[in-house]
Design a protein around this motif. Structure first.
Motif, PDB file in Angstrom:
ATOM      1  N   UNK A   1       0.830  -1.177   0.000  1.00 35.74           N
ATOM      2  CA  UNK A   1       0.000   0.000   0.000  1.00 35.74           C
ATOM      3  C   UNK A   1       0.881   1.250   0.000  1.00 35.74           C
ATOM      4  N   UNK A   2       1.950   1.191   0.754  1.00 33.30           N
ATOM      5  CA  UNK A   2       2.852   2.340   0.820  1.00 33.30           C
ATOM      6  C   UNK A   2       3.438   2.649  -0.552  1.00 33.30           C
ATOM      7  N   UNK A   3       3.930   1.610  -1.219  1.00 36.32           N
ATOM      8  CA  UNK A   3       4.506   1.810  -2.553  1.00 36.32           C
ATOM      9  C   UNK A   3       3.467   2.339  -3.535  1.00 36.32           C
ATOM     10  N   UNK A   4       2.288   1.722  -3.563  1.00 39.10           N
ATOM     11  CA  UNK A   4       1.259   2.144  -4.507  1.00 39.10           C
ATOM     12  C   UNK A   4       0.804   3.573  -4.235  1.00 39.10           C
ATOM     13  N   UNK A   5       0.716   3.949  -2.974  1.00 40.09           N
ATOM     14  CA  UNK A   5       0.335   5.318  -2.619  1.00 40.09           C
ATOM     15  C   UNK A   5       1.382   6.313  -3.104  1.00 40.09           C
ATOM     16  N   UNK A   6       2.655   5.987  -2.890  1.00 38.04           N
ATOM     17  CA  UNK A   6       3.727   6.869  -3.359  1.00 38.04           C
ATOM     18  C   UNK A   6       3.737   6.958  -4.881  1.00 38.04           C
ATOM     19  N   UNK A  42      -4.125  -6.262   0.985  1.00 36.43           N
ATOM     20  CA  UNK A  42      -5.184  -5.398   1.521  1.00 36.43           C
ATOM     21  C   UNK A  42      -5.984  -4.899   0.322  1.00 36.43           C
ATOM     22  N   UNK A  43      -6.874  -5.746  -0.167  1.00 35.49           N
ATOM     23  CA  UNK A  43      -7.593  -5.433  -1.400  1.00 35.49           C
ATOM     24  C   UNK A  43      -8.394  -4.141  -1.349  1.00 35.49           C
ATOM     25  N   UNK A  44      -9.129  -3.855  -0.283  1.00 39.05           N
ATOM     26  CA  UNK A  44      -9.870  -2.589  -0.275  1.00 39.05           C
ATOM     27  C   UNK A  44      -8.963  -1.367  -0.451  1.00 39.05           C
ATOM     28  N   UNK A  45      -7.804  -1.386   0.171  1.00 37.33           N
ATOM     29  CA  UNK A  45      -6.874  -0.262   0.044  1.00 37.33           C
ATOM     30  C   UNK A  45      -6.254  -0.221  -1.351  1.00 37.33           C
ATOM     31  N   UNK A  46      -5.929  -1.388  -1.897  1.00 36.27           N
ATOM     32  CA  UNK A  46      -5.338  -1.452  -3.233  1.00 36.27           C
ATOM     33  C   UNK A  46      -6.322  -0.927  -4.280  1.00 36.27           C
ATOM     34  N   UNK A  47      -7.560  -1.342  -4.181  1.00 35.03           N
ATOM     35  CA  UNK A  47      -8.582  -0.952  -5.156  1.00 35.03           C
ATOM     36  C   UNK A  47      -8.802   0.556  -5.149  1.00 35.03           C
ATOM     37  N   UNK A  48      -8.633   1.188  -3.998  1.00 32.68           N
ATOM     38  CA  UNK A  48      -8.789   2.646  -3.925  1.00 32.68           C
ATOM     39  C   UNK A  48      -7.665   3.396  -4.631  1.00 32.68           C
ATOM     40  N   UNK A  49      -6.531   2.742  -4.836  1.00 34.30           N
ATOM     41  CA  UNK A  49      -5.358   3.406  -5.402  1.00 34.30           C
ATOM     42  C   UNK A  49      -5.185   3.133  -6.893  1.00 34.30           C
ATOM     43  N   UNK A  50      -5.433   1.905  -7.309  1.00 33.98           N
ATOM     44  CA  UNK A  50      -5.150   1.512  -8.691  1.00 33.98           C
ATOM     45  C   UNK A  50      -6.361   1.695  -9.593  1.00 33.98           C
TER      46      UNK A  50
END
Length: 74
Positions: A1-6, A42-50
């Motif tokens: 999540x950290x990487x995808x957010x950055x 953490x699929x819910x968090x990933x889906x919000x980013x990608x």
């Protein structure tokens, strides 16, 4: 999540910097099996980013399903 957010933040900032109208897209190749997803994603968090998920459906069936341990048999 950290990487995808950055990554998302960097791409959004770059989009503004170069005056691009369309946002950059982020896609991932995601595991298909629940045994993998629940253990480490953490699929819910990933889906919000990608923007897009390619599900690796070849995870559903494989050599482990064969009594010979290979797709083609003996």
């Amino acid at each position: 999540i950290t990487f995808l957010t950055k990554l998302r933040n960097a791409l959004d900032n770059h989009q503004k910097k170069i005056n691009r109208n369309k946002p950059f897209k982020i896609s991932i190749a995601g595991a298909a099996g629940d045994w993998v997803l629940t253990a480490g994603f953490d699929l819910p968090a990933i889906i919000d980013i990608i923007d897009w998920v390619n599900v690796m459906t070849y995870d559903y069936f494989g050599a482990w399903e064969s009594k010979w341990g290979a797709y083609t048999g003996l």
